[in-house]
Design an enzyme around this catalytic site. Structure first.
Site, PDB file in Angstrom:
ATOM      1  CG  ASP A   8      -1.698   1.221   1.439  1.00  0.00           C
ATOM      2  OD1 ASP A   8      -2.307   1.683   0.455  1.00  0.00           O
ATOM      3  OD2 ASP A   8      -1.710   1.767   2.551  1.00  0.00           O
ATOM      4  CG  ASP A  10      -1.637   7.693   0.825  1.00  0.00           C
ATOM      5  OD1 ASP A  10      -0.586   8.289   0.537  1.00  0.00           O
ATOM      6  OD2 ASP A  10      -2.685   7.797   0.149  1.00  0.00           O
TER       7      ASP A  10
END
Length: 239
Positions: A8, A10
């Site tokens: 991922d 953020d």
């Protein structure tokens, strides 16, 4: 047999949310209440489209947006982890699956000099329109009821793995590194030899604990982390 790292972005690679970090480029660093209150659950990318339009209307240029995004901090140990990956591309493939957008991630990785670590980024497409405003649109449409309307990370990962399998690429081990609720769905693609790595204290870790309590088992091994250096040590042990 290679290893696949799936990240991922953020609150995982970077230690904040790039979509909220961009607000810093506005005069006063805040959104109007009417715009801030227009968000509907599951429709974040639509909301960000309105945010970016508003930023453009305040005469903030894409270059100014980029300059602000280049100041976002990386999560502790992530630069070292990505550097190691970039030095071992013969044995490690690396992809990012994110609900951010192509320009934000490209700008941030380029500023850090770490873009060579990442083979492919799957995220919401973004570009600069004729008015000079930044625009963003959803990555794809899907039928998953658990995920935001614009991206199901499980569908993205499953398609990536199947396409590589058709080309004769089978991964000895897959590491999935994330933090949020939308990182739970893709863990269904993982096998017993794979590892899901939730960031300590974030939503994914809580969802995995809840799933473990409900089902009594999770197929991949779970290893929580607080620093990229912990992931790096686990990766080195595999490679």
């Amino acid at each position: 047999m290679k290893t696949l790292m799936v990240f991922d972005f953020d609150h995982t690679v970077v230690d904040d949310n790039s979509d909220t970090w961009v607000i810093r480029c506005l005069p006063g660093g805040t959104l109007p209440d009417s715009l801030r209150n227009s968000y509907r659950k599951g429709h974040w990318t639509e909301f960000m489209g309105r945010v970016l339009k508003h930023i453009g209307e305040q005469n903030v240029t894409p270059d100014q947006i980029r300059s602000v995004l280049e100041t976002i901090p990386f999560t502790d140990g992530m630069k070292e982890l990505l550097t190691y990956i970039s030095q071992h591309k013969n044995s490690i493939d690396c992809i990012v699956i994110s609900d951010s957008n192509t320009l934000f991630i490209e700008w941030i990785l380029q500023a850090s000099g770490l873009q060579s670590a990442v083979d492919h980024v799957f995220t919401n497409p973004a570009d600069i329109n004729e008015q000079g405003y930044m625009e963003v649109r959803g990555y794809h449409t899907h039928n998953c009821t658990k995920c935001p309307v614009n991206i199901c990370k499980k569908e993205v990962l499953a398609l990536y793995l199947s396409q590589h399998s058709e080309r004769g690429v089978e991964y000895e081990k897959v590491f999935y590194v994330g933090d949020g609720g939308n990182d739970l769905c893709p863990t269904a693609c993982l096998r017993e030899q794979d590892v899901v790595m939730p960031r300590k204290g974030y939503s994914l870790e809580k969802h995995l604990i809840q799933l473990e309590n409900q089902t009594g088992s999770i197929r991949p091994r779970v290893m929580a982390w607080s620093s990229g250096n912990e992931i790096l040590q686990e990766l080195k042990a595999t490679v």
